[in-house]
Design a protein around this motif. Structure first.
Motif, PDB file in Angstrom:
ATOM      1  N   GLN A  95       0.834  -1.197   0.000  1.00  0.00           N
ATOM      2  CA  GLN A  95       0.000   0.000   0.000  1.00  0.00           C
ATOM      3  C   GLN A  95       0.867   1.244   0.000  1.00  0.00           C
ATOM      4  O   GLN A  95       1.878   1.311   0.704  1.00  0.00           O
ATOM      5  N   TRP A 100       0.968   5.476   0.493  1.00  0.00           N
ATOM      6  CA  TRP A 100       0.248   6.547   1.178  1.00  0.00           C
ATOM      7  C   TRP A 100      -0.521   7.376   0.158  1.00  0.00           C
ATOM      8  O   TRP A 100       0.006   7.728  -0.890  1.00  0.00           O
ATOM      9  N   LEU A 143     -15.330   7.023   8.720  1.00  0.00           N
ATOM     10  CA  LEU A 143     -16.111   6.101   9.535  1.00  0.00           C
ATOM     11  C   LEU A 143     -17.301   5.568   8.757  1.00  0.00           C
ATOM     12  O   LEU A 143     -17.659   4.393   8.840  1.00  0.00           O
ATOM     13  N   ILE A 171     -10.361   4.947   5.964  1.00  0.00           N
ATOM     14  CA  ILE A 171      -9.976   6.345   5.770  1.00  0.00           C
ATOM     15  C   ILE A 171      -9.140   6.511   4.510  1.00  0.00           C
ATOM     16  O   ILE A 171      -8.881   7.622   4.086  1.00  0.00           O
ATOM     17  N   PHE A 172      -8.723   5.394   3.926  1.00  0.00           N
ATOM     18  CA  PHE A 172      -7.860   5.470   2.745  1.00  0.00           C
ATOM     19  C   PHE A 172      -8.728   5.420   1.482  1.00  0.00           C
ATOM     20  O   PHE A 172      -9.404   4.417   1.224  1.00  0.00           O
ATOM     21  N   PHE A 216     -11.651   5.923  15.126  1.00  0.00           N
ATOM     22  CA  PHE A 216     -11.575   5.020  13.975  1.00  0.00           C
ATOM     23  C   PHE A 216     -10.347   5.337  13.121  1.00  0.00           C
ATOM     24  O   PHE A 216      -9.630   4.443  12.673  1.00  0.00           O
ATOM     25  N   ILE A 217     -10.085   6.624  12.921  1.00  0.00           N
ATOM     26  CA  ILE A 217      -8.933   7.021  12.115  1.00  0.00           C
ATOM     27  C   ILE A 217      -7.634   6.572  12.779  1.00  0.00           C
ATOM     28  O   ILE A 217      -6.717   6.079  12.118  1.00  0.00           O
ATOM     29  N   GLU A 237      -7.179   2.915  12.170  1.00  0.00           N
ATOM     30  CA  GLU A 237      -6.796   2.674  10.782  1.00  0.00           C
ATOM     31  C   GLU A 237      -5.322   3.011  10.542  1.00  0.00           C
ATOM     32  O   GLU A 237      -4.589   2.267   9.882  1.00  0.00           O
ATOM     33  N   LEU A 238      -4.910   4.160  11.066  1.00  0.00           N
ATOM     34  CA  LEU A 238      -3.518   4.563  10.881  1.00  0.00           C
ATOM     35  C   LEU A 238      -2.573   3.614  11.605  1.00  0.00           C
ATOM     36  O   LEU A 238      -1.475   3.329  11.109  1.00  0.00           O
ATOM     37  N   TYR A 259      -2.090   0.693   9.405  1.00  0.00           N
ATOM     38  CA  TYR A 259      -1.225   1.059   8.290  1.00  0.00           C
ATOM     39  C   TYR A 259       0.237   1.083   8.744  1.00  0.00           C
ATOM     40  O   TYR A 259       1.135   0.566   8.074  1.00  0.00           O
TER      41      TYR A 259
END
Lengths: 207, 87
Positions: free
Chosen positions: A177, A179, A189, A194-195, B18-19, B22-23, B26
């Motif tokens: 992946q 950025w 949400l 978020i990506f 949530f963010i 997610e981060l 990642y």
């Protein structure tokens, strides 16, 4: 490692269509907000964001350090028909081509029609494959052969096992992946990620 | 953030949380990505700030931040099925 090109369900065209649809349908408002807070996505330490320390100049997205130069990252397939929902292969079965033909290297047993995989009742374990050569990224290879033997043994009544060789295991390659743009928190949400690059339209079906 | 109402602040906490998750996922596979690290730092800080304000103005969100004022405040606040949040 030989990678099955059918593993990757999206090609660039479908992905672009999906992103366009998402933008148009649901995220027009936060699209603007996301653009406002877009973070720099340029070079970081002389390598693009998302690449690890093994990055080499000229490396394409999704390419691993030990890949041969002639390997395409992701092994994207050629253009294929797009399903009614905008993604392919909508409703398709794993291991089967959209046109109903068997995967390459597979042949139907005697008396079977090669394009008759339309329903569960026509799937069974009489599919046999010829000897095939598999090869990894280092060029090591071996010959493997297989014959359907799933109708005997303790799992003969297992519905999934009855499918037999029509569903061969695969080794999937998941591209690295990179950025990219992020959704705003509330939109992320709602979308489940978020990506933006990961926001695909799910078109799978249950077995 | 200080002037946000209870519902808006709760929505902000939920979406920011949530963010952050997610981060974090990642960064598990991209531990040296400066963009990911920067975004995590920003949103993690925002989340901590929002949680601190919410718990100071309204009620504790977890059992780990309950102030002992002679009663168990955590159970006094409305539960989600009592419309304690917009979920």
């Amino acid at each position: 490692m030989e990678t099955n090109s059918d593993v990757n369900p999206f090609d660039e065209e479908v992905r672009a269509e999906a992103n366009e649809k998402l933008t148009a349908d649901s995220c027009m408002k936060c699209e603007q907000q996301c653009n406002d807070c877009m973070r720099p996505g340029g070079l970081c330490d002389n390598r693009p964001c998302g690449f690890g320390p093994n990055y080499r100049p000229g490396m394409n997205p999704g390419m691993r350090p030990n890949m041969r130069p002639n390997m395409r990252p992701g092994f994207r397939p050629n253009k294929k028909p797009v399903g009614p929902c905008g993604a392919r292969p909508c409703g398709g079965r794993p291991g089967m081509r959209p046109d109903g033909r068997l995967p390459e290297g597979w042949r139907p047993s005697d008396g079977m029609r090669s394009n008759s995989l339309g329903s569960d009742s026509e799937l069974h374990s009489e599919w046999n494959c010829k000897n095939r050569m598999i090869q990894d990224a280092q060029g090591r290879s071996m010959i493997i052969g297989c014959e359907g033997q799933t109708m005997s043994g303790c799992h003969m009544n297992d519905p999934m096992d009855r499918l037999g060789d029509a569903f061969p295991p695969v080794m999937a390659f998941v591209p690295w992946q990179q950025w990219g743009d992020l959704y705003e928190p509330e939109c992320g949400l709602k979308q489940g990620t978020i990506f933006k690059d990961l926001n695909y339209i799910f078109c799978g079906t249950r077995c | 953030m200080e002037n946000m109402c209870r519902e808006d602040l709760m929505k902000l906490i939920q979406s920011t949380n949530f963010i952050v998750i997610e981060l974090a996922m990642y960064l598990d596979t991209h531990p040296e990505c400066p963009c990911g690290l920067s975004a995590y730092e920003d949103y993690s800080s925002m989340l901590q700030q929002a949680v601190a304000i919410y718990e100071r103005k309204f009620e504790p969100l977890t059992i780990y931040n309950v102030e002992n004022n002679g009663s168990w405040d955590y159970v006094q606040s409305p539960w989600p099925w009592q419309k304690g949040c917009d979920c």
